[in-house]
Design an enzyme around this catalytic site. Sequence first.
Site, PDB file in Angstrom:
ATOM      1  N   GLU A   1       1.082 -10.707   3.634  1.00  0.00           N
ATOM      2  CA  GLU A   1       1.896 -11.077   2.534  1.00  0.00           C
ATOM      3  C   GLU A   1       1.918 -11.950   2.048  1.00  0.00           C
ATOM      4  OE1 GLU A   1       7.048 -10.133   3.622  1.00  0.00           O
ATOM      5  OE2 GLU A   1       5.893 -10.115   5.816  1.00  0.00           O
TER       6      GLU A   1
ATOM      7  N   THR B   1       8.149 -12.935  -1.960  1.00  0.00           N
ATOM      8  CA  THR B   1       5.887 -12.206  -1.281  1.00  0.00           C
ATOM      9  C   THR B   1       5.809 -10.117  -2.341  1.00  0.00           C
ATOM     10  OG1 THR B   1       7.081 -11.554   0.666  1.00  0.00           O
ATOM     11  CG2 THR B   1       6.230 -13.602   0.782  1.00  0.00           C
TER      12      THR B   1
END
Length: 306
Positions: free
Chosen positions: A255, A207
């Site tokens: 994220e 991420t």
Amino acid sequence: MEVYSRLSDIRGRFANSAVALGTFDGVHVGHQQIISRAVACARKSGGASIVFTFSNHPLSVIDPDRSPPLLVTAAYREELIAALGADVLLSVAFDHALLELSPAAFIDLLVDNLRPSCIVVGPNYSFGHRGEGTPEMLADAGRIRGFEVVVPPAVTKDGTVVSSTLIRQLILAGEVAAASPLLGRPFRVSGTVSRGEGRGRTLGFPTANITAAAGQIVPADGVYAVSVSTGDASYRGVANIGDNPTFKGKARSIEAHLLGFAGDLYGRTIAVDFLAKLRDEQTFAGAEELKDQIGRDIAAAERFFK
């Protein structure tokens, strides 16, 4: 589009201008209507279209405790206004000197510096000390001083007037899909990619950990289908907002997992457009259970994009 931050820089440079007045803090569909009308007026008269607004929200001076979070960054607002065809953006700092101006003095400021032939405002626009100036007062002055005042009706969606306040409420509730038609685009968070704990990569789903611009509003905690622009390309993705309760002690973060992306984004500024909320944030028994759920989230996002 030319951009100015001080009235002294623009004084006398334009004549016969068409001026859009407003805070334009979200450049939503209501704001877009006002700016577009000013652009149309300018093209008709042969003058410049000028968007006159403030670099800070007036409430940051009038009542700082009530000053709202940003719906758009300064850079994105500039980009959106330019896309509407404005020739000039005048974004000045709202300060106590402007706060104390009487409505008549504010009109003098407009006429002396911008020389308008047309001014466009929303029906709820107010100006001058204590917001005592009204569109009607502006129109009365225009008849005497030689400028037209255009007041488009408020834009409504499903019978509700579009406003920045309503849009903020929807975003804070995670209702990003409902906010999109009011904005006239998906809600966007821009920020710099910073190094996180690397847990997503460990789980097999790397991420980008995004630090949002200071003061920018962030949607409610949860998982969202998103579109991410890296500057070079756009990617579909899944974003999680929250403090990741499965791994306690983590600060709230954004994220994003970009589908089909392989590369390094650290230090780069990216833009995340929030399209739909997929689920609320949840606590899982451990890493494997979380990994399984991330897989389901990605599948749900792929179904959304189809």
